[in-house]
Enzyme design. Structure first.
Site, PDB file in Angstrom:
ATOM      1  N   ASP A   1       0.933  -1.150   0.051  1.00 39.67           N
ATOM      2  CA  ASP A   1       0.041   0.011  -0.189  1.00 39.67           C
ATOM      3  C   ASP A   1       0.949   1.048   0.086  1.00 39.67           C
ATOM      4  OD1 ASP A   1      -2.110   1.626   0.065  1.00 39.67           O
ATOM      5  OD2 ASP A   1      -2.421   1.572   2.220  1.00 39.67           O
TER       6      ASP A   1
ATOM      7  N   HIS B   1      -2.391   0.256  12.143  1.00 41.36           N
ATOM      8  CA  HIS B   1      -2.390  -0.975  11.732  1.00 41.36           C
ATOM      9  C   HIS B   1      -0.834  -1.258  11.345  1.00 41.36           C
ATOM     10  CE1 HIS B   1      -3.358   1.484   8.038  1.00 41.36           C
ATOM     11  NE2 HIS B   1      -2.204   1.090   7.668  1.00 41.36           N
TER      12      HIS B   1
ATOM     13  N   ASP C   1      -0.322   8.718  10.768  1.00 34.87           N
ATOM     14  CA  ASP C   1      -1.256   8.336   9.555  1.00 34.87           C
ATOM     15  C   ASP C   1      -2.431   7.790  10.345  1.00 34.87           C
ATOM     16  OD1 ASP C   1      -1.392   7.595   7.046  1.00 34.87           O
ATOM     17  OD2 ASP C   1      -1.780   5.478   7.863  1.00 34.87           O
TER      18      ASP C   1
ATOM     19  N   GLU D   1      -2.707  13.490  10.376  1.00 35.56           N
ATOM     20  CA  GLU D   1      -3.687  13.249   9.128  1.00 35.56           C
ATOM     21  C   GLU D   1      -4.927  12.946   9.512  1.00 35.56           C
ATOM     22  OE1 GLU D   1      -4.433  10.291   5.341  1.00 35.56           O
ATOM     23  OE2 GLU D   1      -3.682   9.526   7.165  1.00 35.56           O
TER      24      GLU D   1
ATOM     25  N   HIS E   1       0.681  12.489  -2.381  1.00 40.45           N
ATOM     26  CA  HIS E   1       0.620  11.236  -2.949  1.00 40.45           C
ATOM     27  C   HIS E   1      -0.753  10.416  -3.072  1.00 40.45           C
ATOM     28  CE1 HIS E   1      -0.461  10.385   1.180  1.00 40.45           C
ATOM     29  NE2 HIS E   1      -0.542   9.043   1.124  1.00 40.45           N
ATOM     30  N   ASP E   2      -1.859  10.987  -2.692  1.00 44.80           N
ATOM     31  CA  ASP E   2      -2.819  10.333  -2.503  1.00 44.80           C
ATOM     32  C   ASP E   2      -3.948  10.775  -3.765  1.00 44.80           C
ATOM     33  OD1 ASP E   2      -4.502   8.245  -1.111  1.00 44.80           O
ATOM     34  OD2 ASP E   2      -4.497   9.118   0.666  1.00 44.80           O
TER      35      ASP E   2
ATOM     36  N   ARG F   1      -3.232   5.912  -8.589  1.00 44.83           N
ATOM     37  CA  ARG F   1      -2.512   6.960  -7.686  1.00 44.83           C
ATOM     38  C   ARG F   1      -1.146   6.925  -8.283  1.00 44.83           C
ATOM     39  NH1 ARG F   1      -4.024   5.222  -1.694  1.00 44.83           N
ATOM     40  NH2 ARG F   1      -3.528   3.245  -2.491  1.00 44.83           N
TER      41      ARG F   1
END
Length: 616
Positions: free
Chosen positions: A120, A163, A262, A304, A371-372, A496
């Site tokens: 990811d 996570h 994040d 974020e 980046h997203d 992306r």
């Protein structure tokens, strides 16, 4: 019982001031588990001891100037290490280029170890203490941050705290049946409880990763809010909090100045809620702020939080109990592109007004893209009053920025296109979405000039906002979309990567030639950054308000600080537009150097003005 008698004076003094609140919060969240609490405080001292002399010196300097990051002198750049210069040593070799661009805040995108085929983009961390091997080592990271500090460049790194990768040692042990490790995640024997969660918890990626849980080979179910290979950590377990804090402090001791938290709104889960922005999240972030102030007070926490400014604000905490030092200005970014497509500044004007009403010590990171993807989480209640309905308006925006709308010169691609909801997100570089790609393909010099002006105007607008402007690597030389990802098996499903292409260093060689596209954009941005650094009126604590330009194509803002007044106007239309002043405005345009005096001015297509008013 406190251990301050055995500790160094500096650490003990910081700890003593903050001890009572830290203990109270920890006991509230973790049911008065004092054994775990004192384990944590002992670990904090160990990380303080491990912190090197130069970092401790930086801690003291920034303690003496706690708002060092809210000046008009910071300009950020975000980049993927491999796409920018292959590896960490490569980035270190490019420090001169980074300095030349005016950047002194460097955001390194995720670089910790993660499975190559399930990373990811680096947000599925399998080891918080190791760098992805092809990017280098922790020693390389330390060498880079040390070199950055020598050149007055601060370094930001993502801390993926919601996570871990399913390949993390904790997850592997949990999958193998270790009951203590299972408690670090959300494990269930069947779907009964997960189905109850699903009733109230929204999906993050309904198309590419539907649902919030994943069933394992043995029939057990684990919570996976984002992707099936990213297992949510259970912060209800104090061991998770303690160990993740240690992982954070380890990064701080490698020389990281800004820890990007994040997906921080997601970290606390409760059945019957949406598992977003729950009150305990703020207690956890507050504890992390306290801990960093004790161990490494030069380090900033960047949250974020993807919501409009008024809802983001709670993550700053309060004056007495601050949480994040900085937050992203996500909604204004999306509204900026909406404004470019509609040529209507009314939504942007409303949101800038909302920002101006927030406390001046709130520091936002402002950007045109990252980046997203760009999600259209706009204020549709307000837009409906302007005749814009949500579903057809989202379709218009996506058609416009993918070039399907008649007359559009923008080029982008959709991400997570959900036809059932009539919703999708958008990807593309700034230059391609401004029309530079189309103009070059059509060999249309007039259109190219207009597209470059659009690109520069958007950056000028970003630099005028209060906070820290952040440029995505490549935007400084007007880099175009990279369609090559379509041919890479592990990337082609994720659009992306369209705007995550490798920096074209041959194109960058043209940056000093103002006749080239690269040079036209690069030289303009350097000029704007230089002007911004020279005038304190751009500092984050300046008075800031929206001006009615009496033209819905033109955004007007006013900044005022210690006797300096700046009026700024931005034409979001491809046609000339008049803008009107509130009375006679007398001053100098900081960009052109021309004198301005009168009741109005005409802005060229995608033109802007930075008018420094004459002092009376």
């Amino acid at each position: 019982m406190k251990q301050t008698a055995k500790w160094e004076k500096e650490f003990a003094e910081r700890f003593e001031v903050r001890f009572d609140e830290l203990k109270q919060l920890y006991c509230e969240v973790y049911n008065h588990d004092l054994q775990a609490f004192y384990w944590l405080t002992g670990a904090m001292h160990e990380y303080y001891q491990k912190r090197n002399v130069s970092l401790k010196k930086l801690d003291r300097q920034r303690e003496a100037a706690p708002f060092w990051y809210s000046t008009n002198r910071l300009v950020g750049m975000m980049l993927y290490v491999d796409n920018f210069a292959d590896d960490l040593k490569g980035v270190k070799s490019k420090i001169d280029y980074i300095k030349e661009t005016g950047v002194n805040y460097l955001h390194l995108m995720p670089l910790l170890k993660s499975p190559k085929d399930r990373s990811d983009g680096g947000y599925a961390v399998s080891d918080f203490r190791r760098v992805q091997p092809e990017l280098g080592t922790m020693k390389d990271l330390e060498a880079l941050t040390a070199e950055c500090h020598k050149n007055d460049i601060s370094v930001c790194l993502d801390f993926v705290m919601n996570h871990t990768s399913e390949d993390h040692v904790w997850a592997k042990a949990a999958r193998a049946g270790d009951e203590e490790m299972k408690k670090r995640y959300f494990f269930f024997d069947n779907w009964d409880v997960p189905f109850e969660f699903e009733r109230t918890v929204p999906q993050v990626f309904p198309t590419t990763a539907p649902g919030n849980f994943t069933q394992l080979e043995n029939g057990e179910v684990v919570m996976t809010t984002f992707y099936p290979y990213q297992w949510d950590l259970n912060y209800g377990n104090c061991v998770v909090f303690n160990d993740m804090v240690c992982n954070m402090l380890s990064l701080c001791n490698r020389g990281i100045d800004i820890i990007r938290l994040d997906a921080v709104p997601y970290i606390w889960k409760e059945l019957g809620t949406n598992c977003r922005n729950l009150p305990t999240v703020h207690k956890l972030v507050r504890m992390m702020r306290i801990i960093s102030e004790i161990v490494c007070p030069s380090v900033l926490l960047l949250g974020e939080v993807v919501m409009e400014p008024s809802k983001v604000a709670p993550y700053f905490g309060t004056k007495e109990q601050p949480e994040c030092h900085m937050l992203y200005n996500v909604t204004t970014m999306a509204s900026t592109w909406h404004t470019l497509a509609t040529k209507d500044v009314r939504l942007l004007r409303l949101q800038m007004l909302q920002l101006s009403e927030l406390p001046k010590d709130y520091v936002f990171l402002n950007y045109l893209r990252c980046h997203d993807d760009i999600g259209w989480g706009l204020d549709y209640e307000y837009l409906s009053s302007l005749g814009m309905s949500e579903i057809p308006h989202k379709k218009f925006l996506n058609d416009y920025f993918t070039g399907k709308f008649e007359g559009s010169v923008s080029r982008g691609e959709l991400y997570n296109d959900d036809e059932s909801l009539g919703d999708a997100r958008l990807c593309g570089t700034t230059a391609s979405m401004c029309g530079i790609e189309t103009a070059l393909a059509d060999k249309d010099r007039k259109a190219l000039k207009k597209a470059i002006d659009c690109d520069v105007m958007l950056h000028a607008y970003m630099l005028t906002q209060s906070g820290i402007p952040v440029i995505y690597s490549g935007d400084e030389i007007a880099q175009l979309n990279d369609y090559g990802y379509h041919d890479i098996p592990d990337k082609k499903a994720d659009s992306r990567y369209l705007h995550r292409g490798r920096l074209d260093w041959k194109a960058a060689e043209k940056r000093l030639d103002p006749k080239s596209v690269e040079g036209a954009v690069y030289q303009s941005l350097l000029q704007l950054e230089s002007i911004r650094r020279q005038h304190e009126v751009f500092t984050a604590s300046a008075d800031f308000r929206v001006i009615d330009s009496i033209n819905n194509h033109v955004l007007g803002v006013k900044r005022e600080y210690q006797g300096e007044k700046l009026y700024a106007f931005f034409n979001f239309s491809e046609k000339e537009q008049p803008t009107y002043f509130d009375g006679i405005l007398s001053g100098k345009d900081l960009v052109s150097g021309e004198r301005i005096r009168g009741l109005s001015e005409t802005l060229k297509p995608y033109g802007f003005l930075w008018i420094l008013c004459d002092k009376k």
